[in-house]
Design an enzyme around this catalytic site. Structure first.
Site, mmCIF file in Angstrom:
data_model
loop_
_atom_site.group_PDB
_atom_site.id
_atom_site.type_symbol
_atom_site.label_atom_id
_atom_site.label_comp_id
_atom_site.label_asym_id
_atom_site.label_seq_id
_atom_site.Cartn_x
_atom_site.Cartn_y
_atom_site.Cartn_z
ATOM 1 N N ASP A 140 18.456 27.628 -40.855
ATOM 2 C CA ASP A 140 18.818 28.334 -42.084
ATOM 3 C C ASP A 140 17.573 28.736 -42.868
ATOM 4 O OD1 ASP A 140 21.572 28.272 -41.754
ATOM 5 O OD2 ASP A 140 21.709 26.214 -42.509
ATOM 6 N N ASN A 181 16.050 21.715 -34.521
ATOM 7 C CA ASN A 181 17.202 20.806 -34.612
ATOM 8 C C ASN A 181 17.540 20.278 -33.228
ATOM 9 O OD1 ASN A 181 19.204 22.654 -33.320
ATOM 10 N ND2 ASN A 181 18.599 23.933 -35.048
ATOM 11 N N ASP A 210 21.199 35.682 -41.905
ATOM 12 C CA ASP A 210 22.352 35.097 -41.219
ATOM 13 C C ASP A 210 22.805 36.065 -40.123
ATOM 14 O OD1 ASP A 210 25.068 34.327 -40.513
ATOM 15 O OD2 ASP A 210 24.874 32.907 -42.185
ATOM 16 N N ILE A 211 22.560 35.684 -38.875
ATOM 17 C CA ILE A 211 22.825 36.578 -37.736
ATOM 18 C C ILE A 211 24.324 36.859 -37.615
ATOM 19 C CG2 ILE A 211 22.548 36.870 -35.237
ATOM 20 C CD1 ILE A 211 20.260 34.733 -35.461
ATOM 21 N N LYS A 234 32.002 34.797 -44.004
ATOM 22 C CA LYS A 234 31.238 35.613 -43.049
ATOM 23 C C LYS A 234 32.127 36.662 -42.371
ATOM 24 C CE LYS A 234 27.864 31.941 -42.123
ATOM 25 N NZ LYS A 234 26.841 31.450 -41.189
ATOM 26 N N PHE A 272 30.479 29.396 -34.900
ATOM 27 C CA PHE A 272 30.627 27.948 -34.786
ATOM 28 C C PHE A 272 30.338 27.359 -36.164
ATOM 29 C CE2 PHE A 272 31.108 25.907 -30.581
ATOM 30 C CZ PHE A 272 31.311 27.052 -29.813
ATOM 31 N N LYS A 278 -4.245 24.493 -37.219
ATOM 32 C CA LYS A 278 -3.546 23.221 -37.389
ATOM 33 C C LYS A 278 -3.745 22.665 -38.812
ATOM 34 C CE LYS A 278 -3.321 18.608 -35.487
ATOM 35 N NZ LYS A 278 -4.116 17.550 -34.903
ATOM 36 N N LYS A 334 33.419 29.366 -44.009
ATOM 37 C CA LYS A 334 32.542 30.247 -43.210
ATOM 38 C C LYS A 334 33.348 31.369 -42.566
ATOM 39 C CE LYS A 334 29.040 26.748 -42.415
ATOM 40 N NZ LYS A 334 28.579 25.606 -41.638
HETATM 41 O O1 PMT Z 1 23.595 23.040 -28.096
HETATM 42 P P1 PMT Z 1 24.396 21.758 -27.936
HETATM 43 O O2 PMT Z 1 23.529 20.540 -27.883
HETATM 44 O O3 PMT Z 1 25.361 21.847 -26.801
HETATM 45 O O4 PMT Z 1 25.265 21.573 -29.267
HETATM 46 C C1 PMT Z 1 26.275 22.476 -29.574
HETATM 47 C C2 PMT Z 1 26.281 22.834 -31.068
HETATM 48 C C3 PMT Z 1 26.622 21.605 -31.886
HETATM 49 C C4 PMT Z 1 24.911 23.359 -31.492
HETATM 50 C C5 PMT Z 1 27.346 23.978 -31.225
HETATM 51 O O5 PMT Z 1 28.599 23.482 -30.822
HETATM 52 C C6 PMT Z 1 27.412 24.465 -32.650
HETATM 53 O O6 PMT Z 1 28.072 23.912 -33.502
HETATM 54 N N1 PMT Z 1 26.646 25.557 -32.952
HETATM 55 C C7 PMT Z 1 26.487 26.097 -34.305
HETATM 56 C C8 PMT Z 1 25.486 25.245 -35.048
HETATM 57 C C9 PMT Z 1 25.236 25.758 -36.449
HETATM 58 O O7 PMT Z 1 24.173 26.248 -36.706
HETATM 59 O O8 PMT Z 1 26.268 25.693 -37.259
HETATM 60 P P2 PMT Z 1 26.211 26.160 -38.828
HETATM 61 O O9 PMT Z 1 27.485 25.613 -39.387
HETATM 62 O O10 PMT Z 1 24.942 25.785 -39.476
HETATM 63 O O11 PMT Z 1 26.259 27.747 -38.717
HETATM 64 C C10 PMT Z 1 27.480 28.477 -38.748
HETATM 65 C C11 PMT Z 1 27.396 29.669 -37.843
HETATM 66 O O12 PMT Z 1 26.441 30.604 -38.359
HETATM 67 C C12 PMT Z 1 26.985 29.376 -36.402
HETATM 68 O O13 PMT Z 1 27.766 30.208 -35.555
HETATM 69 C C13 PMT Z 1 25.521 29.804 -36.370
HETATM 70 O O14 PMT Z 1 25.146 30.277 -35.068
HETATM 71 C C14 PMT Z 1 25.507 30.944 -37.369
HETATM 72 N N2 PMT Z 1 24.217 31.156 -38.047
HETATM 73 C C15 PMT Z 1 23.702 30.204 -38.858
HETATM 74 C C16 PMT Z 1 22.520 30.471 -39.541
HETATM 75 C C17 PMT Z 1 21.892 31.716 -39.354
HETATM 76 N N3 PMT Z 1 20.742 32.004 -39.973
HETATM 77 N N4 PMT Z 1 22.428 32.628 -38.536
HETATM 78 C C18 PMT Z 1 23.577 32.379 -37.888
HETATM 79 O O15 PMT Z 1 24.055 33.224 -37.129
#
Ligand code: PMT
Length: 400
Positions: A280, A211, A307-308, A342, A324, A290, A338
């Site tokens: 995800d 991403n 999901d960490i 979570k 986040f 390849k 969330k």
């Molecule tokens: O890195 P930059 O370019 O500075 O951009 C910053 C950002 C936009 C990436 C950052 O501000 C941000 O929003 N990070 C979280 C991105 C994200 O994956 O959001 P989500 O809504 O999909 O996930 C929710 C939360 O679950 C996040 O804290 C994520 O780290 C966590 N997660 C998600 C999936 C997973 N398998 N494990 C997780 O821990």
């Protein structure tokens, strides 16, 4: 040494200002206190005199006090004027330029930055005239810290509690003059684990799913936490950034590697911040060779990653857990979902997929939610935003 003029007005939160003086002095500031008449009904000037090591100023025209400083010289002395608690009355006076006592006169005479930490009953805070006064003060360049939501001395619940002294200190440190106080150790003793950047999920030896995360937000948080005195571990996906010196850096590529790295470190941490954009889903199979261009369509089967964040929050001895949320629509609804689903202590939500902010930009804006409150940080550079978020985290940790 920075010189802080602390104005104390008449509210029950005045007792918290004693702790504020202690904290400010601990940070290396010299503090002089100005009290209004009603403040003296809540707390004695002697308390502030003992804590600040300076005489307390209470009168506009104070011929009796030896070495009394006139309001002009006192205003000139200050590098910063902080009014905490700031009642609805003082806010109204400042907004309209009334100068009928020492503190309001000092405000007019001051050329230094001015901060107010409001404290009042929730209905008084919500009253349109108070909100208009706050807007006026904003326009006049006054910075407003808090108020916070919660139970009030009057028995009501809502916005109006003065921010905790530690949080006020932290906000002063997070402002646009980070050198305001000499030491910024408000997270000393904390161990903070931060995830940053994207993950890359390989399809074959040369291709992967990823991403647009640059890691800037997570790295800025690591810098802010380090500056605030915390021990910082940064678990980073592939990015083109240099980690701040003093941070323990663990580089990972995939979501599974990030999961393993986080889980191996989390037990000893006091705070976890998941700023990484973790995939995800990842391909069920990463082809050893390849993938050749053959059929017109190619189907890739993906499986859900662990999901960490949820795994960290599920632990009974978990750290203060901050997630986040990156959303393209219904930001608040998804972020709050969330937060609950979570089991997080706090979530910082940002818009992504728009022209400004979020992924791979220098700037961002955040809406932060927790169980019984929220706070918005407008668009600013990620360095500044990270300081503001760290200060809020420090405040919320105290509240839980
Ligand atoms: O890195 P930059 O370019 O500075 O951009 C910053 C950002 C936009 C990436 C950052 O501000 C941000 O929003 N990070 C979280 C991105 C994200 O994956 O959001 P989500 O809504 O999909 O996930 C929710 C939360 O679950 C996040 O804290 C994520 O780290 C966590 N997660 C998600 C999936 C997973 N398998 N494990 C997780 O821990």
């Amino acid at each position: 040494m920075k010189r802080i003029l602390l104005g104390v007005t008449g509210g029950i939160a005045a007792y918290k200002s004693a702790e504020l003086v202690r904290l400010l002095r601990k940070q290396g500031a010299e503090v002089q206190v100005v009290m209004t008449k009603s403040a003296m009904q809540f707390i004695s000037p002697l308390t502030f005199q003992a804590l600040s090591g300076n005489p307390v100023h209470t009168e506009l025209l104070d011929a009796d006090v030896e070495n009394a400083m006139g309001h002009i010289s006192l205003a000139r002395w200050a590098d910063l004027l902080l009014i905490a608690p700031a009642t609805a009355n003082i806010l109204a006076k400042l907004a309209h330029g009334l100068a009928d006592d020492l503190l309001s006169t000092l405000y007019l005479a001051a050329t230094c930055p001015v901060y107010v930490a409001p404290a009042m009953n929730q209905a008084m805070w919500n009253k349109m005239v108070t909100q208009e006064n706050i807007q006026t003060l904003h326009r006049h360049g006054v910075k407003v810290i808090g108020p916070e939501q919660g139970d009030q001395a009057c028995g009501e619940t809502g916005y109006g509690r003065m921010s905790e002294p530690m949080a006020i200190c932290a906000q002063l440190l997070a402002n646009d003059k980070p050198d305001l106080l000499t030491i910024s150790q408000y997270l000393k003793g904390h161990k903070i684990l931060i995830s940053a950047g994207p993950t890359c999920e390989p399809l074959d030896p040369v291709r992967y799913l990823t991403n647009r995360s640059s890691g800037k937000m997570g790295y800025a948080l690591a810098t802010a936490a380090l500056k605030a005195g915390a021990e910082v571990t940064l678990i980073s996906g592939p990015v083109a950034l240099t980690a701040p010196a003093g941070v323990e850096l663990i580089k990972v590529t995939t979501a599974e590697e990030m999961y393993q790295a986080v889980m191996s470190k989390v037990a000893t941490q006091t705070i976890y911040i998941g700023a990484a954009a973790v995939a995800d889903y990842s391909p069920v199979l990463s082809q050893p060779e390849k993938i050749k261009k053959q059929a017109d369509q190619l189907t890739i089967v993906l499986q859900k990653n662990k999901d960490i964040l949820a795994a960290v929050a599920a632990d009974t001895s978990r750290p203060f857990t901050v997630g986040f949320a990156a959303e393209t629509h219904d930001l608040e609804t998804y972020a709050r979902d969330k937060l609950t689903r979570k089991n997080l202590d706090m979530i910082a939500a940002n818009w992504v997929g728009q022209e400004q902010g979020g992924f791979d930009s220098e700037e961002n804006a955040l809406q932060v939610f927790w169980a019984n409150g929220d706070k918005s940080f407008p668009m600013t550079d990620k360095t500044q935003l990270a300081k503001q978020l760290m200060a809020l985290i420090a405040e919320r940790i105290q509240a839980v």
